[in-house]
Design an enzyme around this catalytic site. Structure first.
Site, PDB file in Angstrom:
ATOM      1  N   HIS A  15      13.361  -1.400   9.408  1.00 44.79           N
ATOM      2  CA  HIS A  15      12.148  -1.171  10.205  1.00 44.79           C
ATOM      3  C   HIS A  15      12.352  -1.849  11.551  1.00 44.79           C
ATOM      4  CE1 HIS A  15       8.012  -1.252  11.642  1.00 44.79           C
ATOM      5  NE2 HIS A  15       8.272  -2.487  12.014  1.00 44.79           N
ATOM      6  N   TYR A  54       1.874  -1.671   6.834  1.00 42.25           N
ATOM      7  CA  TYR A  54       1.995  -0.257   7.200  1.00 42.25           C
ATOM      8  C   TYR A  54       0.635   0.426   7.308  1.00 42.25           C
ATOM      9  CZ  TYR A  54       7.116   0.224   7.012  1.00 42.25           C
ATOM     10  OH  TYR A  54       8.465   0.175   7.287  1.00 42.25           O
TER      11      TYR A  54
HETATM   12  O1  CDP Z   1      10.453   3.453  10.807  1.00 41.14           O
HETATM   13  P1  CDP Z   1      10.171   4.408  11.954  1.00 41.14           P
HETATM   14  O2  CDP Z   1       9.363   3.766  13.065  1.00 41.14           O
HETATM   15  O3  CDP Z   1      11.419   5.073  12.454  1.00 41.14           O
HETATM   16  O4  CDP Z   1       9.283   5.632  11.349  1.00 41.14           O
HETATM   17  P2  CDP Z   1       7.698   5.765  11.146  1.00 41.14           P
HETATM   18  O5  CDP Z   1       7.331   7.158  11.525  1.00 41.14           O
HETATM   19  O6  CDP Z   1       6.966   4.639  11.800  1.00 41.14           O
HETATM   20  O7  CDP Z   1       7.522   5.652   9.561  1.00 41.14           O
HETATM   21  C1  CDP Z   1       7.535   4.402   8.916  1.00 41.14           C
HETATM   22  C2  CDP Z   1       8.365   4.525   7.666  1.00 41.14           C
HETATM   23  O8  CDP Z   1       7.716   5.423   6.763  1.00 41.14           O
HETATM   24  C3  CDP Z   1       9.753   5.134   7.850  1.00 41.14           C
HETATM   25  O9  CDP Z   1      10.713   4.213   8.320  1.00 41.14           O
HETATM   26  C4  CDP Z   1      10.057   5.589   6.444  1.00 41.14           C
HETATM   27  O10 CDP Z   1      10.461   4.510   5.600  1.00 41.14           O
HETATM   28  C5  CDP Z   1       8.689   6.080   5.974  1.00 41.14           C
HETATM   29  N1  CDP Z   1       8.547   7.549   6.130  1.00 41.14           N
HETATM   30  C6  CDP Z   1       8.631   8.373   5.002  1.00 41.14           C
HETATM   31  O11 CDP Z   1       8.797   7.872   3.888  1.00 41.14           O
HETATM   32  N2  CDP Z   1       8.529   9.740   5.143  1.00 41.14           N
HETATM   33  C7  CDP Z   1       8.327  10.283   6.342  1.00 41.14           C
HETATM   34  N3  CDP Z   1       8.213  11.613   6.454  1.00 41.14           N
HETATM   35  C8  CDP Z   1       8.248   9.477   7.492  1.00 41.14           C
HETATM   36  C9  CDP Z   1       8.352   8.110   7.359  1.00 41.14           C
HETATM   37 MG    MG Z   2       7.410   3.049  13.056  1.00 45.79          MG
END
Ligand code: CDP
Ligand code: MG
Length: 163
Positions: free
Chosen positions: A140, A74
């Site tokens: 994910h 990440y």
């Molecule tokens: O997983 P996705 O691509 O939908 O979202 P991302 O914006 O790439 O963020 C990666 C991961 O970070 C998310 O799936 C959540 O587990 C976490 N996250 C979080 O804890 N709080 C946020 N405000 C946004 C994301």
């Molecule tokens: Mg993402």
């Protein structure tokens, strides 16, 4: 096909030619079934949603990441306020890492996953049905071909991908 070149019409439809053609349209994406989902024994239910959508699991293994391994994965989010909590969570229990294959697999998987925040996720999506919060959101999925390639290579070697 016996006697190559004897009948070009039949040749075009022979199994290797047609398989080669369709394989060109296939795409692969990287997926993780996250700790909140493995804890609740949801691996099969989530895989069923992928398979029902036409995605094929072409590689899969259950691993327990260290916080450092989650941190590298990440890394793109390193400056975000949720980064530390996210890495804690991703290393808190086993996950299932997998490669999904299908037509437009990256976009299709994002569709099946639903929005990051389960409150915004469309009905029937994995996150609408299973996610516990915006952080503990069950899955994910890669967001682009470049990230899919990097993410697949982080967890799998070529010999483990069996399409
Ligand atoms: O997983 P996705 O691509 O939908 O979202 P991302 O914006 O790439 O963020 C990666 C991961 O970070 C998310 O799936 C959540 O587990 C976490 N996250 C979080 O804890 N709080 C946020 N405000 C946004 C994301
Ligand atoms: Mg993402």
């Amino acid at each position: 096909m016996v006697g190559a070149g004897a009948n070009h019409g039949a040749d075009m439809g022979s199994a290797p030619a047609i398989q080669g053609y369709f394989k060109m349209a296939l795409e692969r994406t990287f997926s993780i079934i996250k700790p909140d989902a493995t804890r609740r024994n949801l691996t099969g239910k989530i895989n069923a949603k992928f398979e029902d959508a036409g995605l094929r699991v072409v590689a899969q293994k259950r691993i327990h990441m260290t916080k450092a391994q989650a941190g590298v994965f990440y890394g793109v989010h390193a400056e975000r306020p949720f980064y530390d909590e996210l890495c804690e969570f991703m290393s808190s229990a086993p996950v299932v890492v997998q490669v999904l294959e299908g037509e437009n697999a990256i976009a299709k998987n994002r569709e099946v996953m639903g929005a990051t925040n389960p409150a915004d996720a469309a009905p029937g999506t994995v996150r609408a049905e299973f996610a516990e919060s915006v952080g503990e959101n069950s899955v994910h999925g890669s967001d682009a071909p470049e990230t899919a390639a990097v993410e697949i290579a982080y967890f799998f070697s070529g010999i483990e991908l069996v399409g």
